[in-house]
Design a protein around this motif. Structure first.
Motif, PDB file in Angstrom:
ATOM      1  N   ASN A 145      39.315  -1.366  82.537  1.00 53.04           N
ATOM      2  CA  ASN A 145      39.075  -1.714  83.937  1.00 53.04           C
ATOM      3  C   ASN A 145      37.790  -2.533  84.050  1.00 53.04           C
ATOM      4  OD1 ASN A 145      38.534  -1.822  86.683  1.00 53.04           O
ATOM      5  ND2 ASN A 145      39.297   0.241  87.066  1.00 53.04           N
ATOM      6  N   GLN A 146      37.936  -3.829  84.319  1.00 55.37           N
ATOM      7  CA  GLN A 146      36.796  -4.724  84.462  1.00 55.37           C
ATOM      8  C   GLN A 146      36.603  -5.173  85.912  1.00 55.37           C
ATOM      9  OE1 GLN A 146      36.494  -7.716  81.149  1.00 55.37           O
ATOM     10  NE2 GLN A 146      38.590  -7.025  80.750  1.00 55.37           N
ATOM     11  N   HIS A 147      37.155  -4.403  86.847  1.00 52.74           N
ATOM     12  CA  HIS A 147      37.126  -4.805  88.252  1.00 52.74           C
ATOM     13  C   HIS A 147      35.700  -5.051  88.745  1.00 52.74           C
ATOM     14  CE1 HIS A 147      38.171  -4.784  92.561  1.00 52.74           C
ATOM     15  NE2 HIS A 147      37.040  -4.115  92.691  1.00 52.74           N
ATOM     16  N   VAL A 148      34.788  -4.156  88.428  1.00 58.09           N
ATOM     17  CA  VAL A 148      33.431  -4.270  88.974  1.00 58.09           C
ATOM     18  C   VAL A 148      32.745  -5.548  88.497  1.00 58.09           C
ATOM     19  CG1 VAL A 148      31.142  -3.235  88.992  1.00 58.09           C
ATOM     20  CG2 VAL A 148      33.157  -1.781  89.274  1.00 58.09           C
ATOM     21  N   SER A 149      32.796  -5.830  87.202  1.00 56.17           N
ATOM     22  CA  SER A 149      32.113  -7.025  86.689  1.00 56.17           C
ATOM     23  C   SER A 149      32.753  -8.303  87.212  1.00 56.17           C
ATOM     24  CB  SER A 149      32.123  -7.018  85.162  1.00 56.17           C
ATOM     25  OG  SER A 149      33.445  -7.008  84.658  1.00 56.17           O
ATOM     26  N   LEU A 150      34.079  -8.330  87.322  1.00 56.54           N
ATOM     27  CA  LEU A 150      34.752  -9.523  87.847  1.00 56.54           C
ATOM     28  C   LEU A 150      34.463  -9.689  89.340  1.00 56.54           C
ATOM     29  CD1 LEU A 150      38.177  -9.194  85.998  1.00 56.54           C
ATOM     30  CD2 LEU A 150      36.394 -10.887  85.556  1.00 56.54           C
ATOM     31  N   ARG A 151      34.410  -8.593  90.069  1.00 53.77           N
ATOM     32  CA  ARG A 151      34.098  -8.660  91.491  1.00 53.77           C
ATOM     33  C   ARG A 151      32.676  -9.191  91.707  1.00 53.77           C
ATOM     34  NH1 ARG A 151      36.661  -8.549  96.585  1.00 53.77           N
ATOM     35  NH2 ARG A 151      34.960  -8.384  98.058  1.00 53.77           N
ATOM     36  N   ARG A 152      31.749  -8.750  90.881  1.00 57.24           N
ATOM     37  CA  ARG A 152      30.369  -9.212  91.011  1.00 57.24           C
ATOM     38  C   ARG A 152      30.270 -10.716  90.768  1.00 57.24           C
ATOM     39  NH1 ARG A 152      27.348  -4.301  87.728  1.00 57.24           N
ATOM     40  NH2 ARG A 152      27.269  -2.811  89.471  1.00 57.24           N
ATOM     41  N   ALA A 153      31.025 -11.216  89.801  1.00 58.73           N
ATOM     42  CA  ALA A 153      31.011 -12.661  89.539  1.00 58.73           C
ATOM     43  C   ALA A 153      31.510 -13.426  90.755  1.00 58.73           C
ATOM     44  CB  ALA A 153      31.870 -12.973  88.319  1.00 58.73           C
ATOM     45  N   TYR A 154      32.598 -12.941  91.361  1.00 59.69           N
ATOM     46  CA  TYR A 154      33.118 -13.595  92.565  1.00 59.69           C
ATOM     47  C   TYR A 154      32.095 -13.570  93.697  1.00 59.69           C
ATOM     48  CZ  TYR A 154      35.421 -13.728  97.087  1.00 59.69           C
ATOM     49  OH  TYR A 154      35.730 -13.988  98.400  1.00 59.69           O
ATOM     50  N   GLU A 155      31.511 -12.404  93.942  1.00 56.10           N
ATOM     51  CA  GLU A 155      30.548 -12.286  95.038  1.00 56.10           C
ATOM     52  C   GLU A 155      29.313 -13.157  94.796  1.00 56.10           C
ATOM     53  OE1 GLU A 155      29.902  -8.112  95.205  1.00 56.10           O
ATOM     54  OE2 GLU A 155      31.673  -7.724  96.466  1.00 56.10           O
ATOM     55  N   TYR A 156      28.901 -13.264  93.544  1.00 54.33           N
ATOM     56  CA  TYR A 156      27.735 -14.082  93.202  1.00 54.33           C
ATOM     57  C   TYR A 156      27.976 -15.550  93.572  1.00 54.33           C
ATOM     58  CZ  TYR A 156      24.491 -16.683  90.216  1.00 54.33           C
ATOM     59  OH  TYR A 156      23.552 -17.566  89.740  1.00 54.33           O
ATOM     60  N   PHE A 157      29.090 -16.106  93.111  1.00 55.14           N
ATOM     61  CA  PHE A 157      29.359 -17.520  93.378  1.00 55.14           C
ATOM     62  C   PHE A 157      29.697 -17.756  94.849  1.00 55.14           C
ATOM     63  CE2 PHE A 157      30.311 -17.520  88.752  1.00 55.14           C
ATOM     64  CZ  PHE A 157      29.361 -18.450  88.392  1.00 55.14           C
ATOM     65  N   ARG A 158      30.387 -16.796  95.483  1.00 56.54           N
ATOM     66  CA  ARG A 158      30.718 -16.961  96.899  1.00 56.54           C
ATOM     67  C   ARG A 158      29.448 -16.972  97.744  1.00 56.54           C
ATOM     68  NH1 ARG A 158      31.713 -14.411 101.681  1.00 56.54           N
ATOM     69  NH2 ARG A 158      33.557 -15.102 102.838  1.00 56.54           N
ATOM     70  N   GLY A 159      28.503 -16.076  97.427  1.00 55.53           N
ATOM     71  CA  GLY A 159      27.254 -16.036  98.167  1.00 55.53           C
ATOM     72  C   GLY A 159      26.473 -17.334  98.045  1.00 55.53           C
ATOM     73  N   ARG A 160      26.446 -17.914  96.862  1.00 58.70           N
ATOM     74  CA  ARG A 160      25.750 -19.180  96.656  1.00 58.70           C
ATOM     75  C   ARG A 160      26.441 -20.324  97.396  1.00 58.70           C
ATOM     76  NH1 ARG A 160      22.723 -20.044  91.691  1.00 58.70           N
ATOM     77  NH2 ARG A 160      23.844 -22.033  91.544  1.00 58.70           N
ATOM     78  N   ALA A 161      27.801 -20.277  97.443  1.00 60.79           N
ATOM     79  CA  ALA A 161      28.524 -21.340  98.132  1.00 60.79           C
ATOM     80  C   ALA A 161      28.306 -21.278  99.639  1.00 60.79           C
ATOM     81  CB  ALA A 161      30.016 -21.241  97.814  1.00 60.79           C
ATOM     82  N   VAL A 162      28.300 -20.068 100.197  1.00 65.60           N
ATOM     83  CA  VAL A 162      28.125 -19.895 101.636  1.00 65.60           C
ATOM     84  C   VAL A 162      26.681 -20.162 102.060  1.00 65.60           C
ATOM     85  CG1 VAL A 162      28.208 -18.199 103.505  1.00 65.60           C
ATOM     86  CG2 VAL A 162      30.048 -18.271 101.803  1.00 65.60           C
ATOM     87  N   ASP A 163      25.749 -19.764 101.209  1.00 61.56           N
ATOM     88  CA  ASP A 163      24.330 -19.906 101.556  1.00 61.56           C
ATOM     89  C   ASP A 163      23.576 -20.546 100.391  1.00 61.56           C
ATOM     90  OD1 ASP A 163      21.910 -19.706 102.851  1.00 61.56           O
ATOM     91  OD2 ASP A 163      21.613 -17.588 102.358  1.00 61.56           O
ATOM     92  N   PRO A 164      23.749 -21.847 100.184  1.00 66.37           N
ATOM     93  CA  PRO A 164      23.103 -22.500  99.044  1.00 66.37           C
ATOM     94  C   PRO A 164      21.590 -22.496  99.167  1.00 66.37           C
ATOM     95  CG  PRO A 164      24.046 -24.130 100.527  1.00 66.37           C
ATOM     96  CD  PRO A 164      24.513 -22.795 101.008  1.00 66.37           C
ATOM     97  N   THR A 165      20.939 -22.523  98.025  1.00 68.34           N
ATOM     98  CA  THR A 165      19.481 -22.561  97.995  1.00 68.34           C
ATOM     99  C   THR A 165      18.970 -23.825  98.685  1.00 68.34           C
ATOM    100  OG1 THR A 165      19.474 -21.351  95.904  1.00 68.34           O
ATOM    101  CG2 THR A 165      17.464 -22.550  96.485  1.00 68.34           C
ATOM    102  N   VAL A 166      17.986 -23.637  99.537  1.00 70.82           N
ATOM    103  CA  VAL A 166      17.449 -24.778 100.301  1.00 70.82           C
ATOM    104  C   VAL A 166      16.730 -25.740  99.354  1.00 70.82           C
ATOM    105  CG1 VAL A 166      15.837 -25.488 102.099  1.00 70.82           C
ATOM    106  CG2 VAL A 166      17.225 -23.419 102.389  1.00 70.82           C
ATOM    107  N   ILE A 167      17.081 -27.009  99.464  1.00 66.43           N
ATOM    108  CA  ILE A 167      16.462 -28.063  98.662  1.00 66.43           C
ATOM    109  C   ILE A 167      15.922 -29.123  99.609  1.00 66.43           C
ATOM    110  CG2 ILE A 167      16.816 -29.838  96.901  1.00 66.43           C
ATOM    111  CD1 ILE A 167      19.100 -28.150  95.798  1.00 66.43           C
ATOM    112  N   GLY A 168      14.679 -29.451  99.453  1.00 64.30           N
ATOM    113  CA  GLY A 168      14.087 -30.462 100.320  1.00 64.30           C
ATOM    114  C   GLY A 168      14.305 -31.869  99.788  1.00 64.30           C
ATOM    115  N   ASP A 169      14.122 -32.845 100.670  1.00 64.02           N
ATOM    116  CA  ASP A 169      14.193 -34.243 100.244  1.00 64.02           C
ATOM    117  C   ASP A 169      13.066 -34.513  99.245  1.00 64.02           C
ATOM    118  OD1 ASP A 169      16.275 -34.539 101.982  1.00 64.02           O
ATOM    119  OD2 ASP A 169      15.052 -35.413 103.595  1.00 64.02           O
TER     120      ASP A 169
END
Length: 309
Positions: A145-169
């Protein structure tokens, strides 16, 4: 029901002639505390599946004992006449040696024993691999059962996509032989690119999680090892797994279609070298008369019914 692996007797005789030829039974009725006791650990890298070493020793006629307090199992044996014990304990695999030899000689002997035990696993692995199809067919299988590790990977990338790190000009000034050059990098555009990359990664991670959970759910959905093929199910497409578990009608059918649309649009192109299936950003045809390169879906070109993006 398979109670033993086919070919065990032959494998045991082979081990007696090869890797384990210097191993023998513990003398009956004699005390083990003869000489100094030395203990050495065998790392997981050296023996990733400790039970294979135990199995190899039992194939040559030795007895395995256990479990006991903080010990899963142990096997007593002799090596070149010296008393030894292999034990799978709470903190790992341990090799014990009782000898009157020096500590340096004892360590050399323990290293020899460990090396020969590792060599014995080749014979054992062949036995297991030969029996694997029947074991799988009988349902003698555990899926990790690898559900937890796979779920964490999804949540990690989804969080970055929804709220990307602020980058200035950022403006960069450089000196050239002809004068000064200035370049400008838009922080907003860079954030959009990062969010896009993370979105694709999140979708791939989600489908991996979905496929994994669908396989785990087989155990609760009438899976019959005598009729169903576990390896074929694991190797099937995610959509086939979905249909097998949830069906094609009603809400299941609608969710499957929505997932298929997302997968075909975003995940598949980037998991197949950037070639999009059925959409317009895959191939650009330099079309006579149009005066421009026209994007056309790859599968539509093959089928002869081109789809323009």
């Amino acid at each position: 029901m398979m109670n033993s692996l086919p070919g065990e007797a032959e494998a045991g005789e082979r081990l007696k002639r090869t890797a384990l030829r210097d191993f023998g039974p513990w003398p009956e009725g004699e005390e083990e505390q003869v000489g100094m006791a030395y203990r050495a650990g065998i790392s997981p890298d050296e023996a990733p599946v400790p039970a294979l070493l135990k199995y190899a020793l039992t194939l040559i006629g030795l007895m395995a004992y256990g479990p006991a307090e903080k010990v899963a199992w142990w096997v007593n044996f002799t090596y070149c006449g010296e008393r030894c014990r292999l034990a799978h304990q709470k903190f790992g695999l341990r090799l014990y040696l009782w000898t009157e030899a020096s500590e340096e000689e004892a360590q050399k002997t323990q290293a020899q024993i460990a090396k020969k035990l590792q060599s014995s696993t080749r014979t054992v692995e062949k036995l297991v691999l030969a029996a694997a199809p029947e074991l799988l067919g009988n349902g003698n299988t555990t899926v990790i059962n690898q559900h937890v590790s796979l779920r964490r990977a999804y949540e990690y990338f989804r969080g970055r996509a929804v709220d990307p790190t602020v980058i200035g000009d950022m403006t960069t000034v450089g000196e050239l032989s002809t004068g000064t050059a200035t370049s400008f990098t838009s922080g907003k555009i860079q954030m959009q690119l990062n969010a896009f990359h993370d979105m694709v990664a999140a979708i791939s991670a989600y489908i991996s999680l979905l496929e994994h959970d669908l396989v785990l759910a087989l155990a609760f959905s009438g899976f019959d090892p005598s009729n169903d093929d576990l390896t074929a199910m694991i190797g099937s497409r995610w959509g086939d797994k979905f249909d097998r578990l949830l069906g094609k009608e009603g809400d299941a059918g609608r969710y499957r279609q929505r997932l298929s649309d997302v997968v075909e649009r975003w995940r598949n192109p980037y998991s197949h070298g950037g070639f999009e299936k059925g959409h317009g950003a895959t191939i650009y045809l330099h079309t006579p008369g149009v005066g421009a390169a026209v994007p056309v879906g790859l599968t539509k070109v093959r089928s002869g019914s081109g789809h323009c993006g």
